[in-house]
Design an enzyme around this catalytic site. Structure first.
Site, PDB file in Angstrom:
ATOM      1  CB  CYS A 139      -1.068   0.112   1.145  1.00  0.00           C
ATOM      2  SG  CYS A 139      -0.142  -0.085   2.731  1.00  0.00           S
TER       3      CYS A 139
ATOM      4  CG  ASP B 112      -8.063   2.744   0.874  1.00  0.00           C
ATOM      5  OD1 ASP B 112      -7.191   2.128   0.703  1.00  0.00           O
ATOM      6  OD2 ASP B 112      -9.112   2.570   1.911  1.00  0.00           O
TER       7      ASP B 112
ATOM      8  CG  HIS C  62      -5.681  -0.647   1.666  1.00  0.00           C
ATOM      9  ND1 HIS C  62      -5.501   0.745   1.967  1.00  0.00           N
ATOM     10  CD2 HIS C  62      -4.596  -1.351   2.478  1.00  0.00           C
ATOM     11  CE1 HIS C  62      -4.390   0.934   2.688  1.00  0.00           C
ATOM     12  NE2 HIS C  62      -3.896  -0.202   2.995  1.00  0.00           N
TER      13      HIS C  62
END
Length: 460
Positions: free
Chosen positions: A129, A339, A341
């Site tokens: 990430c 994000d 993820h």
């Protein structure tokens, strides 16, 4: 709405409630677990490694995917600040914000790419990430570097696809008028669309991409990292610097990484100076910092907000340990972010007109400043010498804010400027230390173990 399906659209209705939902990032189908089919005959070690990689990817898709279904609320009474621009989420301003947001490159976990060296991993789900947020930070700098001001992907993308409706052309108009309008728009947007597609390909998940996951992992070896390890925001900054320096596609761009929370102007000058007629290269400045102990020092929140109002700021990478986010703006007391993820299938960018939709997020999200981890890297971009001088002036004003607003005698600037050059540069290179930092309090230095954050910073 599945983020990898359908084209970005900039039309919509004005909100009717004071708090409005965001555009949902994931549907229940796309957030659900992946169904894996594995042949019983695949018993060798390579296939077991691939299976393990797929299972990790599936687990992380469930772990993070379900959380992405939660809605973020945005107030129409307060402006959203994103990369130095202010947007009120009503009427045309709301649509302008949506077009600007969807233009940002969204680089997430991927699965099914060629094996990373030194193992059998074919996904970065669960560990990559920080590298993905680093890619997004660099991508924002590249868009500023290569694209004209005000360019948006959604308009350019649809024009090049000859979408008459999104050109605003009425079916009753004559074919000659439509043809002239389309020809003009294609001449304006086709070169920018090609450049945008080229930038996306630089972040592809294959060994030849200059800023892809394979290249970043390879460059991380010199810092003692390998595929599957946790990469902190500071190490990610140095990997990005090496990646740009090794690339032949960006001869007029350099990356400078601040050392010990200090921007050494002599070092920046040495990097950026070049022979006439173009006497100054464009520069991306990355500043790794730690803004507190285990939590963000509240006295720095105002400063973070001020930095995000600057057009020269290209974002902040950070977040809770092992859950890095890319912060791009704020509304009131909440940070706006992208994000990484969400694990998506790898896109083959070698194909002509490869799909771009999965590289653009359509749905903004936000979180409270109180949830921001103090370990982060802040990015800035200056196109030329005058822009760099303006950047320094603007940052000096921002850096004085915590001291001016706080009654604490131990409130320090996030980072500082120095006219000289760093000691590490004089020694011929810089290697980030491992898990040890120093707290400077008056004239006293104290060693602190920062292994929990798995990175290195000067603690402010």
């Amino acid at each position: 709405m599945n983020p990898s399906s359908s084209s970005a659209r900039c039309e919509g209705q004005s909100p009717t409630d004071d708090l409005m939902d965001d555009w949902l990032l994931l549907s229940s189908e796309s957030a659900g677990p992946l169904h894996l089919e594995v042949s019983r005959e695949d018993q060798d070690s390579e296939d077991r490694g691939k299976l393990k990689s797929k299972l990790v990817s599936a687990w992380n898709s469930v772990k993070y995917g379900w959380s992405l279904k939660q809605k973020s609320k945005f107030s129409k009474s307060s402006p959203v600040i994103m990369f130095g621009q202010s947007y009120k989420l009503i009427d045309q301003e709301r649509e302008r914000f949506r077009c600007s947001f969807v233009t940002l490159l969204w680089l997430t976990y991927r699965r099914g790419f060629p094996q990373l060296p030194g193992g059998s991993l074919t996904t970065d789900s669960g560990w990559g990430c920080v590298l993905r947020t680093g890619q997004m930070l660099l991508a924002q700098g590249l868009l500023l570097h290569l694209m004209p001001p005000g360019w948006t992907w959604s308009v350019s993308h649809h024009v090049v696809r000859d979408d008459m409706d999104l050109l605003g052309l009425n079916s009753k108009e004559g074919s000659n008028k439509r043809g002239r309008r389309l020809s003009l728009d294609l001449r304006l947007f086709r070169p920018m669309a090609a450049t945008h597609r080229r930038v996306v390909s630089w972040f592809a998940d294959n060994p030849t991409a200059p800023f892809g996951i394979h290249k970043l992992v390879e460059l991380g070896k010199s810092s003692g990292k390998r595929a599957g390890d946790w990469y902190g925001p500071s190490i990610a900054a140095h990997i990005l610097r090496k990646a740009v320096a090794a690339s032949t596609d960006l001869p007029n761009l350099v990356v400078y990484v601040a050392q010990d929370c200090t921007i050494y102007l002599e070092d920046v000058k040495r990097l950026c100076e070049r022979p006439p007629p173009q006497s100054w290269k464009s520069v991306i400045i990355l500043v790794p910092v730690r803004l507190g102990g285990q939590e963000l020092n509240p006295s720095y929140i105002t400063c973070v907000k001020k930095l995000l109002t600057l057009q020269c700021c290209i974002g902040i990478i950070g977040g809770k340990p092992k859950h890095s986010l890319f912060f791009i703006g704020f509304q009131d007391d909440h940070l706006l972010y992208l994000d990484p993820h969400y694990c998506q299938p790898t896109v083959d960018v070698t194909k002509e007109n490869f799909p771009l939709e999965s590289f653009h997020c359509k749905h903004p999200r936000k979180m409270s400043f109180s949830r921001m981890d103090p370990s982060c890297t802040i990015g800035f971009y200056a196109k030329g010498l005058k822009d760099f001088e303006s950047l320094c002036t603007a940052l000096l004003v921002c850096l004085l804010l915590p001291q001016a607003l706080s009654t604490s005698a131990e409130t320090y600037p996030m980072f500082i400027f120095s006219d000289g050059k760093s000691q590490e540069e004089e020694k011929g290179g810089y290697t980030p230390p491992n898990n040890i930092t120093y707290i400077q309090r008056k004239n006293e230095r104290k060693r602190v173990d920062t292994s929990n954050s798995m990175d290195e910073f000067v603690l402010l």
